[in-house]
Motif scaffolding. Sequence first.
Motif, PDB file in Angstrom:
ATOM      1  N   THR A 185       0.812  -1.219   0.000  1.00 41.31           N
ATOM      2  CA  THR A 185       0.000   0.000   0.000  1.00 41.31           C
ATOM      3  C   THR A 185       0.842   1.265   0.000  1.00 41.31           C
ATOM      4  OG1 THR A 185      -0.140  -0.100   2.427  1.00 41.31           O
ATOM      5  CG2 THR A 185      -1.928  -1.118   1.155  1.00 41.31           C
ATOM      6  N   TYR A 186       1.789   1.345   0.896  1.00 38.26           N
ATOM      7  CA  TYR A 186       2.548   2.596   1.072  1.00 38.26           C
ATOM      8  C   TYR A 186       3.852   2.607   0.277  1.00 38.26           C
ATOM      9  CZ  TYR A 186       5.180   6.304   3.421  1.00 38.26           C
ATOM     10  OH  TYR A 186       5.925   7.412   3.683  1.00 38.26           O
ATOM     11  N   THR A 187       4.662   1.567   0.436  1.00 39.58           N
ATOM     12  CA  THR A 187       6.000   1.572  -0.157  1.00 39.58           C
ATOM     13  C   THR A 187       5.947   1.506  -1.664  1.00 39.58           C
ATOM     14  OG1 THR A 187       6.793   0.438   1.826  1.00 39.58           O
ATOM     15  CG2 THR A 187       8.251   0.462  -0.087  1.00 39.58           C
ATOM     16  N   SER A 188       5.035   0.715  -2.242  1.00 36.10           N
ATOM     17  CA  SER A 188       4.990   0.571  -3.699  1.00 36.10           C
ATOM     18  C   SER A 188       4.724   1.906  -4.383  1.00 36.10           C
ATOM     19  CB  SER A 188       3.916  -0.446  -4.093  1.00 36.10           C
ATOM     20  OG  SER A 188       2.641  -0.023  -3.642  1.00 36.10           O
ATOM     21  N   SER A 189       3.911   2.762  -3.758  1.00 36.87           N
ATOM     22  CA  SER A 189       3.657   4.079  -4.352  1.00 36.87           C
ATOM     23  C   SER A 189       4.885   4.977  -4.279  1.00 36.87           C
ATOM     24  CB  SER A 189       2.483   4.754  -3.629  1.00 36.87           C
ATOM     25  OG  SER A 189       2.796   4.995  -2.264  1.00 36.87           O
ATOM     26  N   ARG A 190       5.773   4.733  -3.315  1.00 38.53           N
ATOM     27  CA  ARG A 190       7.004   5.510  -3.214  1.00 38.53           C
ATOM     28  C   ARG A 190       8.060   4.996  -4.181  1.00 38.53           C
ATOM     29  NH1 ARG A 190       3.707   7.878  -0.817  1.00 38.53           N
ATOM     30  NH2 ARG A 190       3.888   9.082   1.110  1.00 38.53           N
ATOM     31  N   ILE A 191       7.941   3.749  -4.599  1.00 33.85           N
ATOM     32  CA  ILE A 191       8.910   3.186  -5.534  1.00 33.85           C
ATOM     33  C   ILE A 191       8.579   3.587  -6.964  1.00 33.85           C
ATOM     34  CG2 ILE A 191       9.813   1.014  -6.441  1.00 33.85           C
ATOM     35  CD1 ILE A 191      10.831   1.724  -3.686  1.00 33.85           C
ATOM     36  N   ALA A 192       7.293   3.739  -7.287  1.00 37.92           N
ATOM     37  CA  ALA A 192       6.862   4.073  -8.661  1.00 37.92           C
ATOM     38  C   ALA A 192       7.121   5.546  -8.953  1.00 37.92           C
ATOM     39  CB  ALA A 192       5.383   3.720  -8.839  1.00 37.92           C
TER      40      ALA A 192
END
Length: 427
Positions: A25-32
């Motif tokens: 939820t949180y980290t994947s949006s920071r990686i993209a």
Amino acid sequence: MLRIAACGSIGLGSALLIAALLLSTYTSSRIARIPLDIDTTLVSDGSGTAIDSASLSEQHIVTNKNVPLVSQQQVTVESPANAVVVTLQVGTSVRRTDRQKDSGLLLAIVDTVTLNRETAMSVSDDAHTGGAVQKPRGFNDESPPTAIPLRHEGLSYRFPFHTEKKSYPYFDPIAQKPFDANYEGEEDVNGLTTYRFTQNIGYSADGKLVAPVKYPSLYASEDDSKVTAPAAMWGLPGDPMEQITMTRYYAAQRSFWVDPVSGTIVKETEHANHYFARDALKPELTMADYEVTSTEETVESQVNAARDERDRLALWSRVLPITFTATGLIALIGGGVLASFSLRTESALIDPGLDRADDDLYRGGAAEPVPGAEAETEKLPTQRPDLAPESSPPGSDPPQLGSAEPPRDSEPPDSSPPAGSSPPERS
């Protein structure tokens, strides 16, 4: 120890499940987000009609057809570049490969734009232009380049992560404004599924010139957008010395093949037309009318870059969350099993009867014990054998059974009657 191991296993499982939830939820949006280490050169080649720069010093301008051309883009990251924005500086040039050095250069522009790393949209407002272009310089000009602020809007040089099947505004630094890039369909490029977008600037969908853009000058005097020269220089009939003013126009068609996951443009074709005319829809002198396509080396490099971005996103958004979830569930189940064994072991140590009842339960119920098979037996003392079978003499105590004292050695009593006496009567 079992209780400690159970608590540790349950705690580890809970932590892994929470980590999986945060990653998805949180980290994947920071990686993209657009990488901060972009440094690449994109090359396209093709052919077209181009002006012969050597003829500019003569009495008549000459254009050549079917000349080989190459377009090159050098993309690097400049400041500011942080967790939110990234600034790209892109130097673009178009040159004739049949001419040497500066004599073959047709077009050159250095564009700088600041993008939102997540949406790939230009960061600009009324107070911040979000970009700039360098003022053109002569070949022998040694002065430092001068940046002219230019407001950018829409996408530039990239598409957003998780690109959708819709139209996006895509900025053109030559026209100095955005034009729609429309979704056309899916196509395979070197084994990678891509979305194809097309952009028309001054052209209709079928390639007809309909609304060319008047070239925006980068000079205050508009020296590069309007040129006045004798008719002979333009190659026009009539009085050769008549001064004719012509305006520079620009039109283009582009196709982008975009990786929908990372937003990387893996392939591009461009048809651009720069010309001078008195009527916008009637070109009279072609400066450069060409069509170029990304080279195989560039396509392969961009496809590999897109795959790397895909792998990075998949690692943080799918692989690690799935792995952490599976491991967390196993740890929770293992902790529950250890906790059960811990309770049973503690019960057995406190009351052994409880553990025996559990054993009966595992044997399929409380079965009635077999008589004598499981009964406790009483141990009887072993009798000592009688080592003196003769009867004891009269008046002596009989030997005690079980006496630990062994019999003493003695003379056997004289059983003959005393002299002068008669045998006793038998009763």
